[in-house]
Design an enzyme around this catalytic site. Structure first.
Site, PDB file in Angstrom:
ATOM      1  N   HIS A   1       0.806  -1.215   0.000  1.00  0.00           N
ATOM      2  CA  HIS A   1       0.000   0.000   0.000  1.00  0.00           C
ATOM      3  C   HIS A   1       0.844   1.273   0.000  1.00  0.00           C
ATOM      4  O   HIS A   1       0.317   2.370  -0.173  1.00  0.00           O
ATOM      5  CB  HIS A   1      -0.969   0.004   1.197  1.00  0.00           C
TER       6      HIS A   1
ATOM      7  N   LEU B   1      -5.014 -23.506  -4.919  1.00  0.00           N
ATOM      8  CA  LEU B   1      -5.997 -24.517  -5.295  1.00  0.00           C
ATOM      9  C   LEU B   1      -7.032 -23.968  -6.257  1.00  0.00           C
ATOM     10  O   LEU B   1      -7.493 -24.661  -7.157  1.00  0.00           O
ATOM     11  CB  LEU B   1      -6.718 -25.036  -4.047  1.00  0.00           C
TER      12      LEU B   1
ATOM     13  N   ASP C   1       0.374  -7.693   1.528  1.00  0.00           N
ATOM     14  CA  ASP C   1       0.779  -6.286   1.577  1.00  0.00           C
ATOM     15  C   ASP C   1       2.299  -6.156   1.498  1.00  0.00           C
ATOM     16  O   ASP C   1       2.911  -5.413   2.270  1.00  0.00           O
ATOM     17  CB  ASP C   1       0.241  -5.606   2.841  1.00  0.00           C
TER      18      ASP C   1
ATOM     19  N   ASN D   1       5.444   4.758   9.093  1.00  0.00           N
ATOM     20  CA  ASN D   1       6.148   3.575   9.587  1.00  0.00           C
ATOM     21  C   ASN D   1       5.899   2.363   8.698  1.00  0.00           C
ATOM     22  O   ASN D   1       6.658   1.386   8.751  1.00  0.00           O
ATOM     23  CB  ASN D   1       5.716   3.223  11.008  1.00  0.00           C
ATOM     24  N   SER D   2       4.841   2.410   7.904  1.00  0.00           N
ATOM     25  CA  SER D   2       4.487   1.263   7.065  1.00  0.00           C
ATOM     26  C   SER D   2       5.649   0.870   6.162  1.00  0.00           C
ATOM     27  O   SER D   2       6.236   1.704   5.475  1.00  0.00           O
ATOM     28  CB  SER D   2       3.272   1.600   6.200  1.00  0.00           C
TER      29      SER D   2
END
Length: 288
Positions: A48, A193, A78, A148-149
């Protein structure tokens, strides 16, 4: 003297983490963080943080600004791997997230609100799945903020054991380092699957257990080839019943494209077996 030595060691560890932390500018508004994963220019950050269109810039701790290209992406976890044209970069030490213990002291480095290389500390709250996600997370009682991401969560040895990703109810959530390593080694061929599943309770060999109800089968997927159907309930793998709802996903995460998988399932109260050959994911849909 002991406290002075401890403080000096933590300061040295923090400086090493700050050198391997980068600022990622991948969107028009705001910035994120990233970790130099290897000295040849591989950088890990959050999906993101990086736009799917336009350029991505990376600012290193020494002030250099480099253009980065996306080499791997997994929106479900993410995660994004970036590559910059540079060598001999100060790569982070990568730790084993399986060794984490609740209560362990951890450090987070990032660029909250654009402040380069800010550091905060906390403790591990829990490791594993959550009430809202079947995927593994590291939860830490640690103060994080926008920016901080994508930055590192590290232990007191200075080893990166997670990638800070989000804040939920004031608690930091990080993708475990072992998941990141697997993401890098498996991409782009990730086995699946081709089914959408819903956890249910079932009776397996006269004992209660967990099952996974198939609510959708993707056309052309391994599940369709193996003739699995909507309404079937997966109960185990190779005769071993599921004890937790997320066991199948862990098995898939540790499998490779081309592997064979023997699935136990129930159809109309009959116990049946399907032999599936895993292939790579054909879409980014949230399916097993």
């Amino acid at each position: 003297m002991i406290w002075a030595n401890l403080a000096a060691e933590l300061t040295e560890i923090t400086e090493e983490l700050r050198r391997s932390n980068v600022q990622v500018r991948g969107r028009k508004r705001g910035v994120g963080s990233g970790v130099i994963w290897s000295s040849d220019g591989v950088i890990i950050t959050n999906d993101h943080v990086v736009s799917r269109r336009g350029n991505t810039e990376v600012e290193l701790a020494d002030g250099r600004v480099l253009m980065a290209t996306i080499t791997a992406r997994n929106s479900q976890r993410d995660l994004v791997a970036l590559k910059v044209d540079a060598t001999d970069l100060p790569a982070a030490q990568i730790g084993d997230s399986e060794n984490l213990r609740v209560g362990e002291l951890v450090l987070a480095v990032g660029n909250p609100l654009g402040l380069m290389g800010a550091v905060t500390t906390g403790i591990i709250h829990s490791v594993g799945t959550t009430e809202f996600s079947r995927r593994n997370w590291i939860q830490a009682d640690i103060k994080l903020a926008p920016g901080n991401s994508g930055g590192p969560l590290a232990n007191v040895q200075g080893q990166v054991i997670g990638i800070n990703t989000m804040i939920v109810n004031g608690r930091g959530f990080a993708v475990p380092s072992n998941v990141v390593q697997q993401f890098l080694s498996n991409y782009p061929a990730r086995p699946y699957l081709g089914v959408t599943l819903q956890p249910v309770l079932v009776a397996f060999n006269s004992r209660p257990g967990f099952g996974l109800l198939i609510t959708e089968v993707v056309a052309g997927s391994p599940a369709e080839v193996a003739k699995l159907q909507v309404g079937d309930v997966l109960t185990g793998v190779r005769g071993i019943p599921f004890h937790k709802p997320n066991e199948l996903f862990r098995i898939l995460e540790n499998s490779h494209v081309g592997d064979g998988l023997t699935l136990n399932f129930q159809r109309d109260h009959r116990q049946m077996v399907a032999d599936v050959v895993l292939c790579s994911r054909v879409s980014s849909a949230e399916a097993a």
